[in-house]
Design a protein around this motif. Structure first.
Motif, PDB file in Angstrom:
ATOM      1  N   TYR A 143       0.858  -1.187   0.000  1.00 42.09           N
ATOM      2  CA  TYR A 143       0.000   0.000   0.000  1.00 42.09           C
ATOM      3  C   TYR A 143       0.891   1.233   0.000  1.00 42.09           C
ATOM      4  CZ  TYR A 143      -3.765   3.172   1.354  1.00 42.09           C
ATOM      5  OH  TYR A 143      -4.667   4.187   1.391  1.00 42.09           O
ATOM      6  N   VAL A 144       0.894   1.931  -1.140  1.00 42.59           N
ATOM      7  CA  VAL A 144       1.858   3.005  -1.380  1.00 42.59           C
ATOM      8  C   VAL A 144       1.687   4.161  -0.406  1.00 42.59           C
ATOM      9  CG1 VAL A 144       2.707   4.663  -3.093  1.00 42.59           C
ATOM     10  CG2 VAL A 144       1.990   2.373  -3.810  1.00 42.59           C
ATOM     11  N   GLY A 145       0.443   4.401   0.060  1.00 41.71           N
ATOM     12  CA  GLY A 145       0.184   5.587   0.864  1.00 41.71           C
ATOM     13  C   GLY A 145       0.586   5.498   2.321  1.00 41.71           C
ATOM     14  N   VAL A 146       1.168   4.409   2.743  1.00 43.12           N
ATOM     15  CA  VAL A 146       1.480   4.219   4.160  1.00 43.12           C
ATOM     16  C   VAL A 146       2.937   4.560   4.457  1.00 43.12           C
ATOM     17  CG1 VAL A 146       1.760   2.493   5.980  1.00 43.12           C
ATOM     18  CG2 VAL A 146      -0.305   2.506   4.579  1.00 43.12           C
ATOM     19  N   ASP A 147       3.145   5.372   5.485  1.00 37.33           N
ATOM     20  CA  ASP A 147       4.482   5.648   5.988  1.00 37.33           C
ATOM     21  C   ASP A 147       4.738   4.624   7.103  1.00 37.33           C
ATOM     22  OD1 ASP A 147       6.745   6.541   7.342  1.00 37.33           O
ATOM     23  OD2 ASP A 147       6.267   8.652   7.025  1.00 37.33           O
TER      24      ASP A 147
END
Length: 287
Positions: A195-199
């Motif tokens: 999931y690209v949006g997770v830091d």
């Protein structure tokens, strides 16, 4: 009433619950109230089977005999504890909850002498867990470990912090390691693994902060306690079940944040009651 109340119905799991309660009473230096409740509509199957065609007096006599047998089987003559015997003509959950209202602990077998053996968790134990304002211990017949850590799940909710306080006291009593588990998942439920949006680093730091805050709020002093804190990247249920593989006790809040509370009884707590390899203590929700 103080001490420990335990439900007895003639089943193997109820007898194991009574045996567990007696060991706990020795550790705490308290008494056990062993209660068998029966009624014409809701009697334990063991009472019904042994008193078919009998009147109320005969049924009560049978119930007392079952209770006395269970106490005899569960008692360790080398270190006996005070046991109060109670037989009540009353629906079992109502009798147990009333007796446990001022007790320290309510102990039940996961599944008793029910006429519905297909159910994973009996109606009496389920009612006690859902309705009790006293901590409830649910015991299975195959749970006999008396050593290992005391495990508790935390998620930052008031109920999970209360569960941590209770678990810390229990670990001290038993001279056991306290294993505190906080599970976190950086990927939202239903999204793909990548999931690209997770830091991830920020998410892990936030999860660590939750665990540290729980430890600070739930454990007043650690000088006499060995604490093993676990920050686990996993679902809460799997993390707790894995952490209890060598445990003697699992402590959970009845409901909390996120995975610990979607219903009256949190989904994680519900799964642990069914599948944990050790007795499970459910701490009631903080008012």
């Amino acid at each position: 009433m103080s001490g420990i109340v335990v439900g007895v119905d003639g089943s193997i799991e109820a007898e194991q619950a009574l045996r567990w309660a007696m060991r706990e009473a020795r550790t705490r230096g308290t008494t056990v109230t062993a209660l068998l409740a029966w009624s014409p509509k809701h009697s334990p199957a063991s009472v019904v089977t042994m008193s078919v065609g009998s009147g109320q007096h005969e049924t009560e006599t049978t119930a007392r005999r079952i209770l006395e047998t269970a106490i005899h089987n569960a008692t360790d003559p080398r270190c006996p504890v005070p046991v109060v015997e109670r037989v009540e003509a009353r629906h079992a959950p109502d009798a147990l909850l009333a007796a446990a209202g001022t007790a320290d602990l309510l102990v039940v077998g996961r599944h008793g002498a029910s006429r519905l053996p297909r159910l994973l968790m009996g109606s009496v134990s389920a009612a006690c867990v859902h309705r009790s304002t006293t901590p409830v211990v649910v015991v299975r017949a195959d749970q006999s470990r008396t050593n290992g850590p005391v495990v508790v799940g935390v998620d930052g909710s008031p109920t999970s912090i209360e569960a941590l306080r209770w678990a810390a006291g229990e670990a001290r009593l038993r001279g056991a390691v306290l294993r505190v588990v906080h599970a976190w998942a950086p990927v939202p439920v239903g999204y793909p693994a990548v999931y690209v949006g997770v830091d991830f680093e920020a998410s892990e730091k936030a999860a660590r902060s939750v665990l540290d805050a729980c430890l600070d709020a739930g454990i007043a002093q650690r000088d006499t306690l060995t604490v093993e804190d676990m920050l686990v990247t996993d679902g809460a249920t799997h993390a707790l079940l894995t952490a209890t593989e060598d445990a003697q006790l699992l402590v959970v809040g009845s409901r909390g944040h996120g995975g610990f509370a979607e219903l009256l009884l949190g989904s994680v707590t519900h799964q642990c009651l069914h599948h944990a390899p050790c007795p499970v203590v459910v701490i009631p929700a903080v008012a």
